[in-house]
Design an enzyme around this catalytic site. Structure first.
Site, short mmCIF file in Angstrom:
data_model
loop_
_atom_site.label_atom_id
_atom_site.label_comp_id
_atom_site.label_asym_id
_atom_site.label_seq_id
_atom_site.Cartn_x
_atom_site.Cartn_y
_atom_site.Cartn_z
N SER A 147 35.78 34.47 45.58
CA SER A 147 36.82 34.27 44.58
C SER A 147 37.63 33.01 44.81
O SER A 147 38.10 32.39 43.84
CB SER A 147 37.74 35.49 44.55
OG SER A 147 38.24 35.78 45.85
N TYR A 148 37.82 32.60 46.05
CA TYR A 148 38.60 31.39 46.29
C TYR A 148 37.87 30.16 45.74
O TYR A 148 38.44 29.35 45.00
CB TYR A 148 38.88 31.20 47.78
CG TYR A 148 39.68 29.95 48.07
CD1 TYR A 148 41.04 29.89 47.78
CD2 TYR A 148 39.07 28.81 48.61
CE1 TYR A 148 41.78 28.73 48.02
CE2 TYR A 148 39.80 27.66 48.86
CZ TYR A 148 41.15 27.62 48.57
OH TYR A 148 41.87 26.47 48.80
N GLY A 149 36.59 30.02 46.09
CA GLY A 149 35.81 28.90 45.57
C GLY A 149 35.73 28.93 44.05
O GLY A 149 35.83 27.89 43.39
N SER A 151 37.91 30.23 41.97
CA SER A 151 39.21 29.88 41.38
C SER A 151 39.45 28.38 41.45
O SER A 151 40.01 27.79 40.51
CB SER A 151 40.34 30.64 42.08
OG SER A 151 40.51 30.23 43.42
N LYS A 152 39.03 27.73 42.52
CA LYS A 152 39.18 26.28 42.59
C LYS A 152 38.20 25.57 41.65
O LYS A 152 38.49 24.50 41.10
CB LYS A 152 38.98 25.80 44.03
CG LYS A 152 40.11 26.22 44.97
CD LYS A 152 41.46 25.72 44.51
CE LYS A 152 42.55 25.98 45.52
NZ LYS A 152 43.88 25.50 45.07
#
Length: 245
Positions: A147-149, A151-152
């Site tokens: 999810s972090y990748g 979202s970026k």
């Protein structure tokens, strides 16, 4: 006329380094974050370092619409540089579907809403011409899992569309995508000699990045000299991901 800047997530880490640099360059800077004590300390330290009262702070959660409205009311009537640095990584809450849904939604709230909402609230105040929007992306947007990748990656897509929308007004919009910069709160719970060595071994220049280097790139993209650079995601990661145009 003194130029002004707003830096979200400006109390620590990359945001603090960016605020340091912009204040040293002579801008009047408003730093934004959720922790009043952290912001107050940063404000006092930066002002002492530059020998002038150039920094003020606003306590706000940039993913909360009411807080962002209040932030807009507290900001200068004219904003020259808007740096969207607020964000982070949500710790995993479990491995079932409910936890997965929570974690993905939390990372989008933390990394996407904190950029989109301040832009929408402050867009009418951005200098025309000459306004600068700089969002914080990450190398993870192109090769990071979860999810972090993702979202970026959403930041990258959003910033290019935004750049097209505001170009006619003389406003630029770009993203900065750092690689491994261990001297930030982002790595506080995970930083170790072993992790630093492992990550550094993947960087062609042979060392991690420093917050001051990220701040220097943001300062350039926020400067009057960067008027011909827009709609870009600018990597700064020691060659860990080589571009092909």
């Amino acid at each position: 006329m003194t130029r002004t800047a707003v830096v979200t997530g400006g109390g620590t880490g990359l945001g603090r380094a960016i605020a340091d640099r912009l204040a040293a360059d002579g801008l009047e800077v408003t730093i934004v974050g959720r922790r009043a004590e952290v912001l107050e300390t940063a404000t006092k330290e930066i002002n002492a370092a530059v020998g002038a009262d150039r920094v003020t702070y606003v306590v706000a959660d940039c993913a909360d619409p009411d807080d962002v409205r209040a932030l807009a009311d507290a900001c200068p009537d004219r904003v020259d540089v808007l740096v969207l640095n607020a964000g982070g990584l949500t710790p995993s809450t479990g491995d079932d579907l409910e936890a997965l849904a929570h974690d993905w939604a939390a990372d989008y709230r933390l990394n996407v809403l904190t950029a989109v909402l301040p832009v929408e609230a402050l867009l009418s105040r951005l200098a025309r011409p000459g306004g600068r929007i700089v969002a914080m992306s990450s190398i993870a947007a192109l090769r990071g899992p979860g999810s972090y990748g993702a979202s970026k990656g959403a930041i990258n897509t959003w910033i290019t569309g935004l750049a097209a929308e505001v170009a006619a007004d003389g406003i630029t919009a770009n993203a900065v995508a750092p690689g491994f910069v261990p001297d930030t709160e982002f790595w506080d719970s995970r930083r170790s000699p072993e992790l630093i060595a492992q990550r550094t071994s993947q960087i062609p220049v042979g060392r991690p990045g420093a917050p001051e280097e990220i701040a220097a790139l943001v300062a350039h993209l926020g400067s009057p000299e960067a008027g011909f650079t827009t709609g870009q995601v600018v990597g700064i990661h020691g060659g860990a991901l080589l571009a092909r145009l």
